[in-house]
Design an enzyme around this catalytic site. Structure first.
Site, PDB file in Angstrom:
ATOM      1  N   HIS A   1       5.171   1.809  -1.836  1.00  0.00           N
ATOM      2  CA  HIS A   1       4.000   1.070  -1.353  1.00  0.00           C
ATOM      3  C   HIS A   1       3.927   1.190   0.157  1.00  0.00           C
ATOM      4  O   HIS A   1       4.920   1.484   0.836  1.00  0.00           O
ATOM      5  CB  HIS A   1       4.064  -0.405  -1.779  1.00  0.00           C
ATOM      6  N   CYS A   2       2.708   0.991   0.689  1.00  0.00           N
ATOM      7  CA  CYS A   2       2.526   0.951   2.136  1.00  0.00           C
ATOM      8  C   CYS A   2       1.994  -0.425   2.498  1.00  0.00           C
ATOM      9  O   CYS A   2       2.297  -1.399   1.819  1.00  0.00           O
ATOM     10  CB  CYS A   2       1.605   2.072   2.595  1.00  0.00           C
ATOM     11  N   ALA A   3       1.167  -0.539   3.498  1.00  0.00           N
ATOM     12  CA  ALA A   3       0.725  -1.853   3.956  1.00  0.00           C
ATOM     13  C   ALA A   3      -0.250  -2.509   3.003  1.00  0.00           C
ATOM     14  O   ALA A   3      -0.350  -3.736   2.964  1.00  0.00           O
ATOM     15  CB  ALA A   3       0.083  -1.730   5.334  1.00  0.00           C
TER      16      ALA A   3
ATOM     17  N   ARG B   1      -1.281  -0.671  -0.330  1.00  0.00           N
ATOM     18  CA  ARG B   1      -1.457   0.025  -1.604  1.00  0.00           C
ATOM     19  C   ARG B   1      -0.141   0.258  -2.321  1.00  0.00           C
ATOM     20  O   ARG B   1       0.886   0.484  -1.702  1.00  0.00           O
ATOM     21  CB  ARG B   1      -2.118   1.391  -1.376  1.00  0.00           C
TER      22      ARG B   1
ATOM     23  N   VAL C   1       0.863  -6.828  -0.855  1.00  0.00           N
ATOM     24  CA  VAL C   1       1.340  -5.714  -1.669  1.00  0.00           C
ATOM     25  C   VAL C   1       2.864  -5.708  -1.805  1.00  0.00           C
ATOM     26  O   VAL C   1       3.397  -5.318  -2.852  1.00  0.00           O
ATOM     27  CB  VAL C   1       0.845  -4.360  -1.103  1.00  0.00           C
TER      28      VAL C   1
END
Length: 660
Positions: A26-28, A30, A70
């Site tokens: 995951h990123c910031a 998504r 997320v």
């Protein structure tokens, strides 16, 4: 029960179960999945999950947009699925399994040319301006501007230096970019590029006019090697760049670290330079000449009308697939071999056609203020040469304007090619593209631009009103006597009538938004990331910073500082959730360019310095420095208005959000 357990279970089922996951990270904002079989993902079911704000597939990854929370969602998903995550780089490597060889090659080509595009655009603009100075005969002046004015003659001569630099010394940029992409020593890539364009060599532009006996050479006794330069040549530089990178990677494995600084560069660079002039250069030059000759022949043959119409029609779909990056290399090769390109004018016309289709949507949907926040900036962007916001934000959504633009682009491209319109440089698209066009063909290019405006606009209106390729955009007649909704298949239905109701006006709370940094403010639809530009995450704005200081855009408290430091979550006093996202795709930099001065729970105001970002390091990593301010709980936002454009200073009010 964990906060997102139910949604995580539904997402696991929607993507095809645990056995369909090759990798997850995951990123910031998504969740990033690499799926063994992307066809098993049930997008409709995933879209219905409350926590999901959208999804898309990119570079072999199935990305599900969650928002600021997320990281919590990810933890719940791992607990539910039993699948441990991997790093972003490992996830990208795993994603290659979903790309066939052509897609991988195009992805590599894109990564090589993307860092060079700003310089190519600047070079194209300068050469275009020089076209005006030295190429246009002005009757009132009795000749060209440079013939009439010593000052402009001097300016024209000076501008040759920066204008031609990127094109003459393109191999230096290519070999540097390859070294950067492959993670090898960038200065060696630069040195290799210089050896391909050294003044000691016969300039590539002079080879054709130089007799074979007059070409200089190195004499090794048993063999002679021509001292030929590769100015503006694309393929020789690419072949040499990849050889250097792979040799360096190979020798790193076997040479002890204590002496690697000496022998890895030596054993990598010298064989590559020799191979570049003995084998790779001549072979690459020949391949490049074949490609440019085939394209030029197709565009100048008796069936050039068909070739150009097909290219103009299909260029926009090429942009969607990423295949359009190939045209940069072909254009550069055409300019190197023929002094100009007949491909680039059609690309500029395709930009205009997509913008004209959006213009028609603005006309058809006039009064739709919410959509105009996307469509108007997208149209302007197209006319300036950047089509992605228009294609992904408007035209592909409705389909019929996209097809109308393709038809208009095909017709305009065909006319331009039949009139032998050629460009001296590339990089300047849309309406400003005329600066790159050879002055003697400006008139037919202007006619081509008119075609690219009128045809897409007219066809978009016709397609919508006739229900052609139109499934989601009903026609609503304006006359009250025939108030009906017309569906795409031509059936008409009457809407229910409601009596007006008097409602007491309630004053809605407002939230002031402030500039997050000094710099250039721009609409979020202009950001080069579809997740943000299509407002999947929510409304907002962006600032292209002029210095490293980042301030809070609101009064509130810090709710989250991401581990990679590139994003900070805020909560305002009115309950708005704000994401401050520093740079695009900067999650890959693992926090290196960022210094964060706040922590979770801190109170902030528009004068609070929340972070520093090293702009130079971000740009050198090939990333955009845009700072995004996104209102992620968009269900609470009734409206958002901005009253600032152009340059802004931090802590300056730029807009107001009305809260539901």
């Amino acid at each position: 029960m964990a906060k997102y357990q139910a949604d995580a279970e539904r997402l696991l089922q929607g993507i095809g179960g645990k056995e369909n996951i090759a990798a997850v990270s995951h990123c910031a904002t998504r969740m990033r999945f690499v799926l063994n079989d992307p066809q098993k993902a049930d997008e409709k079911a995933i879209e219905d999950i409350p926590s999901v704000k959208g999804m898309f597939t990119n570079a072999g990854q199935f990305q599900v947009i969650i928002g600021n929370d997320v990281s919590t969602f990810y933890n719940d998903f791992v607990a539910v699925s039993g699948v441990e995550g991997v790093s972003k780089e490992q996830s990208k490597a795993a994603a290659k399994q979903n790309l066939h060889p052509v897609q991988r090659a195009i992805a590599v080509l894109a990564e090589i040319f993307t860092p060079l595009i700003p310089a190519i655009i600047v070079g194209g603009l300068i050469l275009g301006f020089r076209n005006v100075l030295e190429g246009i005969q002005f009757e009132s002046l009795g000749g060209t501007i440079v013939e009439h004015s010593q000052f402009w003659n001097g300016v024209n001569g000076f501008l040759w230096l920066p204008g031609e630099a990127i094109f003459h010394f393109l191999p230096v940029g290519i070999t540097w970019s390859i070294a950067k992409k492959m993670g090898t020593t960038q200065i060696l890539g630069i040195v290799l590029g210089i050896t391909l364009v050294s003044p000691q060599l016969l300039n590539a532009y002079s080879v054709a006019s130089t007799a074979a006996a007059d070409i200089p050479f190195w004499d090794f006794g048993f063999a002679q090697v021509n001292m030929v330069g590769y100015q503006a040549q694309v393929i020789p530089a690419m072949l040499a760049g990849f050889m250097l990178a792979y040799l360096e990677i190979f020798f790193r494995k076997y040479i002890p670290q204590s002496i690697s600084m000496i022998f890895v560069p030596l054993f990598s660079l010298l064989p590559t330079v020799l191979a570049a002039h003995v084998i790779l250069g001549p072979v690459g030059w020949t391949i490049g000449s074949w490609i440019s000759t085939i394209v030029n022949t197709g565009l100048t043959s008796s069936i050039s009308w068909l070739f150009s119409a097909i290219f103009g029609f299909l260029y926009a779909p090429l942009v969607i697939t990423g295949l359009h990056h190939m045209t940069n290399a072909i254009d550069m090769q055409l300019i190197a071999d023929f002094g100009s390109t007949n491909l680039w004018p059609m690309i500029a016309l395709s930009n205009i056609a997509q913008g004209s289709a959006v213009l028609a949507i603005i006309f058809l949907h006039r009064g739709n203020k919410k959509e105009e926040q996307i469509s108007i900036p997208a149209m302007i962007s197209c006319y300036l040469g950047v089509t992605e916001p228009a294609m992904f934000g408007i035209n592909l959504k409705y389909v019929y304007p996209f097809v109308a633009a393709m038809v208009g682009s095909g017709l305009a491209g065909m006319f331009a090619n039949l009139m032998d319109v050629r460009a001296n440089a590339i990089g300047v698209g849309g309406l400003p593209g005329i600066l790159a066009i050879q002055p003697e063909t400006w008139l037919p290019f202007i006619i081509s631009m008119i075609i690219a405006i009128i045809v897409p606009f007219g066809l978009t209106v016709i397609f919508r009103r006739q229900g052609i390729l139109n499934k989601i955009d009903p026609v609503v007649p304006t006359e009250e006597s025939s108030l009906q909704l017309q569906t795409a298949n031509g059936n008409s239905i009457s809407p229910q009538k409601f009596e007006p109701v008097n409602v007491a006006t309630v004053s809605a709370p407002m939230e002031e938004l402030f500039a997050v940094a000094d710099g250039q403010i721009k609409d979020i639809t202009e950001v080069a990331d579809p997740v943000f530009s299509q407002k999947m995450m929510g409304e907002g704005y962006a600032v292209v910073p002029s210095n490293e200081k980042v301030y809070s855009p609101v009064t509130g408290k810090v709710t989250n500082v991401f581990e990679t430091k590139h994003a900070i979550g805020l909560l305002t006093n009115e309950g708005l959730e704000i994401l401050v996202h520093m740079g695009l795709d900067t999650v890959e930099l693992k926090g290196a360019p960022f210094t964060v001065y706040v922590k979770e729970g801190d109170q902030v105001s528009p004068t609070t310095l929340i972070a520093d970002m090293d702009l130079t390091a971000i740009e050198q990593a090939g990333k955009k420095t845009d700072i995004l301010v996104v209102l992620t709980n968009k269900e609470k936002v009734a409206s958002l208005t901005f009253d600032q454009t152009g340059l802004v200073r931090h802590s300056e009010q730029v807009g107001v959000a009305k809260i539901k």
